[in-house]
Design a protein around this motif. Structure first.
Motif, PDB file in Angstrom:
ATOM      1  N   GLY A  92       0.816  -1.209   0.000  1.00 18.91           N
ATOM      2  CA  GLY A  92       0.000   0.000   0.000  1.00 18.91           C
ATOM      3  C   GLY A  92       0.848   1.256   0.000  1.00 18.91           C
ATOM      4  O   GLY A  92       0.555   2.217  -0.736  1.00 18.91           O
ATOM      5  N   PHE A  93       1.902   1.260   0.809  1.00 20.61           N
ATOM      6  CA  PHE A  93       2.799   2.418   0.859  1.00 20.61           C
ATOM      7  C   PHE A  93       3.490   2.616  -0.491  1.00 20.61           C
ATOM      8  O   PHE A  93       3.640   3.738  -0.977  1.00 20.61           O
ATOM      9  CB  PHE A  93       3.822   2.216   1.971  1.00 20.61           C
ATOM     10  N   LEU A  94       3.888   1.509  -1.115  1.00 21.06           N
ATOM     11  CA  LEU A  94       4.518   1.582  -2.431  1.00 21.06           C
ATOM     12  C   LEU A  94       3.543   2.121  -3.476  1.00 21.06           C
ATOM     13  O   LEU A  94       3.916   2.931  -4.335  1.00 21.06           O
ATOM     14  CB  LEU A  94       5.017   0.191  -2.840  1.00 21.06           C
ATOM     15  N   THR A  95       2.291   1.703  -3.393  1.00 20.15           N
ATOM     16  CA  THR A  95       1.281   2.146  -4.350  1.00 20.15           C
ATOM     17  C   THR A  95       1.064   3.652  -4.290  1.00 20.15           C
ATOM     18  O   THR A  95       1.046   4.342  -5.320  1.00 20.15           O
ATOM     19  CB  THR A  95      -0.053   1.423  -4.094  1.00 20.15           C
ATOM     20  N   VAL A  96       0.913   4.182  -3.093  1.00 20.84           N
ATOM     21  CA  VAL A  96       0.687   5.623  -2.972  1.00 20.84           C
ATOM     22  C   VAL A  96       1.953   6.399  -3.310  1.00 20.84           C
ATOM     23  O   VAL A  96       1.896   7.532  -3.818  1.00 20.84           O
ATOM     24  CB  VAL A  96       0.179   5.980  -1.562  1.00 20.84           C
ATOM     25  N   LEU A  97       3.115   5.802  -3.078  1.00 19.45           N
ATOM     26  CA  LEU A  97       4.370   6.465  -3.437  1.00 19.45           C
ATOM     27  C   LEU A  97       4.495   6.616  -4.953  1.00 19.45           C
ATOM     28  O   LEU A  97       5.018   7.615  -5.446  1.00 19.45           O
ATOM     29  CB  LEU A  97       5.560   5.673  -2.893  1.00 19.45           C
ATOM     30  N   ILE A  98       3.972   5.639  -5.688  1.00 14.27           N
ATOM     31  CA  ILE A  98       4.007   5.705  -7.147  1.00 14.27           C
ATOM     32  C   ILE A  98       2.905   6.612  -7.680  1.00 14.27           C
ATOM     33  O   ILE A  98       3.128   7.445  -8.564  1.00 14.27           O
ATOM     34  CB  ILE A  98       3.864   4.286  -7.741  1.00 14.27           C
ATOM     35  N   ALA A  99       1.698   6.456  -7.144  1.00  9.73           N
ATOM     36  CA  ALA A  99       0.550   7.211  -7.659  1.00  9.73           C
ATOM     37  C   ALA A  99       0.570   8.677  -7.236  1.00  9.73           C
ATOM     38  O   ALA A  99       0.188   9.554  -8.013  1.00  9.73           O
ATOM     39  CB  ALA A  99      -0.748   6.553  -7.186  1.00  9.73           C
ATOM     40  N   ALA A 100       0.999   8.941  -6.007  1.00  9.58           N
ATOM     41  CA  ALA A 100       1.002  10.316  -5.496  1.00  9.58           C
ATOM     42  C   ALA A 100       2.218  10.511  -4.599  1.00  9.58           C
ATOM     43  O   ALA A 100       2.093  10.533  -3.368  1.00  9.58           O
ATOM     44  CB  ALA A 100      -0.289  10.615  -4.740  1.00  9.58           C
ATOM     45  N   LEU A 109      -0.292   6.794   5.251  1.00 10.28           N
ATOM     46  CA  LEU A 109      -0.678   5.924   6.354  1.00 10.28           C
ATOM     47  C   LEU A 109      -2.056   5.314   6.122  1.00 10.28           C
ATOM     48  O   LEU A 109      -2.261   4.116   6.352  1.00 10.28           O
ATOM     49  CB  LEU A 109      -0.663   6.711   7.660  1.00 10.28           C
ATOM     50  N   ILE A 110      -2.999   6.118   5.648  1.00  9.13           N
ATOM     51  CA  ILE A 110      -4.353   5.617   5.411  1.00  9.13           C
ATOM     52  C   ILE A 110      -4.340   4.523   4.346  1.00  9.13           C
ATOM     53  O   ILE A 110      -4.952   3.457   4.506  1.00  9.13           O
ATOM     54  CB  ILE A 110      -5.291   6.770   4.991  1.00  9.13           C
ATOM     55  N   VAL A 111      -3.620   4.755   3.251  1.00  7.45           N
ATOM     56  CA  VAL A 111      -3.566   3.773   2.175  1.00  7.45           C
ATOM     57  C   VAL A 111      -2.877   2.497   2.658  1.00  7.45           C
ATOM     58  O   VAL A 111      -3.355   1.381   2.386  1.00  7.45           O
ATOM     59  CB  VAL A 111      -2.838   4.346   0.950  1.00  7.45           C
ATOM     60  N   SER A 113      -2.764   1.400   5.668  1.00 12.71           N
ATOM     61  CA  SER A 113      -3.676   0.738   6.611  1.00 12.71           C
ATOM     62  C   SER A 113      -4.760  -0.035   5.868  1.00 12.71           C
ATOM     63  O   SER A 113      -5.114  -1.156   6.262  1.00 12.71           O
ATOM     64  CB  SER A 113      -4.317   1.774   7.543  1.00 12.71           C
ATOM     65  N   ILE A 114      -5.289   0.552   4.794  1.00 10.17           N
ATOM     66  CA  ILE A 114      -6.326  -0.126   4.015  1.00 10.17           C
ATOM     67  C   ILE A 114      -5.767  -1.398   3.396  1.00 10.17           C
ATOM     68  O   ILE A 114      -6.417  -2.460   3.418  1.00 10.17           O
ATOM     69  CB  ILE A 114      -6.883   0.817   2.933  1.00 10.17           C
ATOM     70  N   PHE A 115      -4.585  -1.315   2.831  1.00  5.15           N
ATOM     71  CA  PHE A 115      -3.970  -2.500   2.239  1.00  5.15           C
ATOM     72  C   PHE A 115      -3.685  -3.553   3.307  1.00  5.15           C
ATOM     73  O   PHE A 115      -3.882  -4.758   3.076  1.00  5.15           O
ATOM     74  CB  PHE A 115      -2.668  -2.122   1.522  1.00  5.15           C
ATOM     75  N   ALA A 116      -3.199  -3.111   4.483  1.00  9.25           N
ATOM     76  CA  ALA A 116      -2.928  -4.057   5.566  1.00  9.25           C
ATOM     77  C   ALA A 116      -4.206  -4.746   6.026  1.00  9.25           C
ATOM     78  O   ALA A 116      -4.222  -5.959   6.288  1.00  9.25           O
ATOM     79  CB  ALA A 116      -2.262  -3.329   6.735  1.00  9.25           C
ATOM     80  N   LEU A 117      -5.290  -3.978   6.118  1.00  6.49           N
ATOM     81  CA  LEU A 117      -6.580  -4.546   6.507  1.00  6.49           C
ATOM     82  C   LEU A 117      -7.057  -5.560   5.469  1.00  6.49           C
ATOM     83  O   LEU A 117      -7.547  -6.648   5.822  1.00  6.49           O
ATOM     84  CB  LEU A 117      -7.608  -3.429   6.663  1.00  6.49           C
ATOM     85  N   ALA A 118      -6.875  -5.237   4.201  1.00  2.00           N
ATOM     86  CA  ALA A 118      -7.287  -6.156   3.137  1.00  2.00           C
ATOM     87  C   ALA A 118      -6.458  -7.434   3.165  1.00  2.00           C
ATOM     88  O   ALA A 118      -6.992  -8.545   3.016  1.00  2.00           O
ATOM     89  CB  ALA A 118      -7.150  -5.472   1.778  1.00  2.00           C
ATOM     90  N   GLY A 119      -5.148  -7.293   3.375  1.00  2.00           N
ATOM     91  CA  GLY A 119      -4.294  -8.479   3.439  1.00  2.00           C
ATOM     92  C   GLY A 119      -4.664  -9.389   4.594  1.00  2.00           C
ATOM     93  O   GLY A 119      -4.708 -10.620   4.449  1.00  2.00           O
TER      94      GLY A 119
END
Length: 320
Positions: A92-100, A109-111, A113-119
């Motif tokens: 999730g952290f990598l995704t937001v680092l690439i996208a924004a 942190l929010i992104v 957390s969402i990915f961690a919750l999904a995993g």
């Protein structure tokens, strides 16, 4: 088990020791001789004190998160680094680092957390479909899931030339912690306090859905709250200092050997032992090859994997 006051004294002693270990000459004498604006005092306030607080907060939060994960999965070998939660947070952290890449840290942190919750939810969903919840198979499934997620993250990082950044999150490291770079960990501490306040509910939920419903509790809401706490704490720690492996696995198991499975009774000891173990490993990492440091992720990886293997063999011997 030792008296709680003795446990607190040991952690305080380790924290004080941490304040005076490092490449810079910071001792009681140099602090007394210097003023508030001089070098030793500035090193203490800007670097050593934030680092020590970060060690305590991260160790406490990850250890307690491991306890919650074990109760929710009803397995002694489940914790954020063995069920895919940590790897999902990194993705999730990598995704937001690439996208924004310019997004505020709170958005990252929010992104994460969402990915961690999904995993974590995917892991629990897989467990529900297993015909047999073997004590040893469950953590292996979690490790495999984490490996798959990590492989996806590595591929994406390779395509965007972010392998080095991904590796920095894969190994916990407190050497870059300064004042202003660790404060997110107070959120993890607040969630740890919430986990303690809800300890009785988590204890009941750990006995299964039917037992929880019979006592009049909403099983789904308790589990959801537990997953949120585990996911956000994991994301906060990964975003701030990187991955701290096996801490949430070995600490709750060591405490439960003496105190049992009552979460309210074990959480204070889990928090103390988690903070103490992280402090001790960090101090050792700074002393073994001084003035250079061995990252805390490496130190805990060695200690935690050895203890994890011991717990696996001990459980296997019981089953035999």
């Amino acid at each position: 088990m030792l008296p709680i006051a003795l446990g607190i004294a040991i952690v305080v002693s380790l924290a004080l020791t941490s304040l005076f270990i490092g490449a810079s000459d910071v001792t009681l004498s140099t602090l007394l001789e210097s003023g508030w604006q001089d070098g030793p005092m500035q090193v203490l306030l800007i670097s050593r004190l934030p680092r020590t607080l970060a060690l305590i907060l991260a160790g406490t939060a990850m250890a307690v998160s491991g306890t919650l994960m074990q109760m929710l999965a009803r397995n002694r070998f489940a914790e954020p680094s063995t069920v895919g939660t940590v790897e999902a947070a990194k993705l999730g952290f990598l995704t937001v680092l690439i996208a924004a890449p310019g997004a505020p840290i709170f958005v990252k942190l929010i992104v994460a957390s969402i990915f961690a919750l999904a995993g974590t939810a995917i892991f629990l969903r897989i467990l529900q479909r297993l015909p047999l919840h073997s004590t040893l198979i469950v953590p292996l499934i979690g490790i495999l899931l984490g490996g798959v997620i990590n492989a996806v993250a590595t591929f994406i990082a390779y395509r965007f030339e972010l392998i080095q950044s991904l590796e920095s999150w894969s190994t916990g490291d407190f050497s870059m912690i300064l004042s202003g770079r660790y404060e997110l960990l107070w959120l993890a501490f607040a969630l740890t306090v919430i986990a303690y306040l809800m300890a009785d509910r988590f204890t009941v939920a750990g006995m299964g859905r039917d037992f929880t419903v019979n006592l009049g509790l909403d099983y789904r809401s308790v589990v959801s709250m537990g997953l949120i706490i585990v996911s956000v704490v994991t994301a906060v720690v990964v975003v701030t200092v990187g991955m701290i492996p096996f801490l949430g696995l070995v600490v709750p198991n060591l405490v439960s050997l003496t105190l049992g499975d009552n979460v309210r009774r074990t959480v204070p000891w889990v928090a103390l032992l988690g903070a103490g173990l992280v402090l001790a490993c960090d101090i050792a990492g700074r002393l073994i090859n001084a003035p250079y440091e061995i990252p805390i992720g490496t130190m805990l990886g060695v200690v935690g994997s050895a203890l994890f293997l011991h717990l696996l063999l001990r459980k296997h011997a019981r089953l035999a």
